[in-house]
Design a protein around this motif. Sequence first.
Motif, PDB file in Angstrom:
ATOM      1  N   ARG A 151       0.850  -1.191   0.045  1.00 18.07           N
ATOM      2  CA  ARG A 151       0.037   0.105   0.096  1.00 18.07           C
ATOM      3  C   ARG A 151       0.961   1.357   0.157  1.00 18.07           C
ATOM      4  NH1 ARG A 151      -3.108  -0.023   4.963  1.00 18.07           N
ATOM      5  NH2 ARG A 151      -4.628   1.655   3.987  1.00 18.07           N
ATOM      6  N   TYR A 152       1.866   1.284   0.838  1.00 13.32           N
ATOM      7  CA  TYR A 152       2.912   2.473   0.795  1.00 13.32           C
ATOM      8  C   TYR A 152       4.129   2.150   0.542  1.00 13.32           C
ATOM      9  CZ  TYR A 152      -1.528   4.275   3.004  1.00 13.32           C
ATOM     10  OH  TYR A 152      -2.640   4.522   3.456  1.00 13.32           O
ATOM     11  N   ILE A 153       4.973   3.021   0.391  1.00 13.84           N
ATOM     12  CA  ILE A 153       6.585   3.012   0.057  1.00 13.84           C
ATOM     13  C   ILE A 153       7.262   3.924   0.703  1.00 13.84           C
ATOM     14  CG2 ILE A 153       8.199   3.059  -1.926  1.00 13.84           C
ATOM     15  CD1 ILE A 153       6.038   2.350  -3.904  1.00 13.84           C
ATOM     16  N   GLY A 154       8.214   3.422   1.347  1.00 10.51           N
ATOM     17  CA  GLY A 154       9.218   4.097   2.228  1.00 10.51           C
ATOM     18  C   GLY A 154      10.810   3.717   2.026  1.00 10.51           C
ATOM     19  N   PHE A 155      11.837   4.309   2.481  1.00 15.70           N
ATOM     20  CA  PHE A 155      13.120   3.824   2.581  1.00 15.70           C
ATOM     21  C   PHE A 155      13.713   3.961   4.209  1.00 15.70           C
ATOM     22  CE2 PHE A 155      14.019   8.287   1.919  1.00 15.70           C
ATOM     23  CZ  PHE A 155      15.244   8.347   2.527  1.00 15.70           C
ATOM     24  N   ASP A 179       6.237   7.667   1.280  1.00 14.23           N
ATOM     25  CA  ASP A 179       5.404   7.891   2.417  1.00 14.23           C
ATOM     26  C   ASP A 179       5.822   7.970   3.691  1.00 14.23           C
ATOM     27  OD1 ASP A 179       2.749   7.785   0.893  1.00 14.23           O
ATOM     28  OD2 ASP A 179       3.646   5.603   0.118  1.00 14.23           O
ATOM     29  N   THR A 180       7.046   7.201   3.931  1.00 18.30           N
ATOM     30  CA  THR A 180       7.757   7.067   5.151  1.00 18.30           C
ATOM     31  C   THR A 180       9.386   7.100   5.045  1.00 18.30           C
ATOM     32  OG1 THR A 180       7.498   4.793   4.995  1.00 18.30           O
ATOM     33  CG2 THR A 180       5.929   5.692   6.121  1.00 18.30           C
ATOM     34  N   VAL A 181       9.936   7.548   6.023  1.00 21.34           N
ATOM     35  CA  VAL A 181      11.441   7.430   5.902  1.00 21.34           C
ATOM     36  C   VAL A 181      11.838   7.016   7.427  1.00 21.34           C
ATOM     37  CG1 VAL A 181      13.677   8.520   5.586  1.00 21.34           C
ATOM     38  CG2 VAL A 181      11.772   9.213   4.154  1.00 21.34           C
ATOM     39  N   GLN A 182      12.790   5.988   7.538  1.00 19.18           N
ATOM     40  CA  GLN A 182      13.200   5.589   8.652  1.00 19.18           C
ATOM     41  C   GLN A 182      14.694   5.624   8.731  1.00 19.18           C
ATOM     42  OE1 GLN A 182      11.691   1.705   9.560  1.00 19.18           O
ATOM     43  NE2 GLN A 182      13.411   0.954  10.908  1.00 19.18           N
ATOM     44  N   MET A 183      14.744   5.961  10.049  1.00 18.09           N
ATOM     45  CA  MET A 183      16.339   6.387  10.473  1.00 18.09           C
ATOM     46  C   MET A 183      16.619   6.382  11.866  1.00 18.09           C
ATOM     47  SD  MET A 183      15.383  10.405  10.104  1.00 18.09           S
ATOM     48  CE  MET A 183      13.895   9.768   9.543  1.00 18.09           C
ATOM     49  N   PRO A 184      18.041   6.368  12.393  1.00 13.37           N
ATOM     50  CA  PRO A 184      18.344   6.479  13.557  1.00 13.37           C
ATOM     51  C   PRO A 184      18.162   7.764  14.444  1.00 13.37           C
ATOM     52  CG  PRO A 184      20.236   5.727  12.282  1.00 13.37           C
ATOM     53  CD  PRO A 184      19.355   6.389  11.286  1.00 13.37           C
TER      54      PRO A 184
END
Length: 320
Positions: A151-155, A179-184
């Motif tokens: 449904r959604y795309i991030g990195f 849609d999203t970004v993940q990080m420390p």
Amino acid sequence: MPANSQNSSMLYRELGNTGEKVSVIGLGGWHLGLDKVDEQLSLKIIRSAIDRGITFMDNSWDYNDGISEKRMGKALRDGYREKVFLMTKIDGRSKQEAAKQIDESLRRLQVDCIDLVQHHEIIRYEDPHRVFDEGGANEAFIEAKEAGKLRYIGFTGHKDPQIHLHMLEVAAKQGFKFDTVQMPLNVMDAHYRSFAQLVVPELVEQNIGILAMKTMANGILLRSNTATPIECLHYALNLPTSVVITGIDSMEILDQAFEAVRTFESMDEKQVQSLLDKTAEAAATGEFEPFKTSSIFDSTAQNPQWLGEEPQRLQQLMPQ
């Protein structure tokens, strides 16, 4: 937010501009497949977390040779799938490899559709180009989305905030918005190659969902003796994060996460600075953030075959 999943002992936030509402704590998938966590305990952790109000489930195609996804797939049977927002990550940079890994994750997780799939470990300056080049992984993501597989795309990435900004720039040139970004995001990050200072403001401006990880870096940050687990979680919750993903390998650590939510109150600038002052000296060289300063956490560096082939266009440029 998944139906019938809201719980008064958990807080919920909007996930960027997706319209989804998710728990502020996300259940980290890596810990679920560790040797010290047997299958029964992993299932108990997952279902107890969901029963108590955690809706965001984190995972990755490469976690523990697929064991993490398989265990989560088993735990999400019997009506639990409908209560969660399910995320996993894919390492493939080529369209072919990414498509294969998406299908493998679907089978392991025992679902027809994954709510969010993210390009994993964007940690090199060439990664954005490989993802968005002709025949790159994002083509597989878009096709999978059109086919109803996601449904959604991030990195995600853990190395350098400038690489995150580069990924956003390359995507924008292709007319694509994540849609999203993940990080420390942790109490050390503010002092060294800071994602909070450089990436978070850009994501807030674009209304992209912010996913925090490595809040305690698998306990490494705690060895500095500068902050408690609850303080680490409170710091990340105080940022404009949608979700703080944390590794949970016991029922006691699950309780700790809920205690952090129960006791969380927004911190003012003075309170934040007081916490950061305690971590400044230990954080100055990145010693307690080895995911930034070494390749120990770089699973794709240790397994380059997971990335797939380089773009054909570039291969054709090479001397024969």
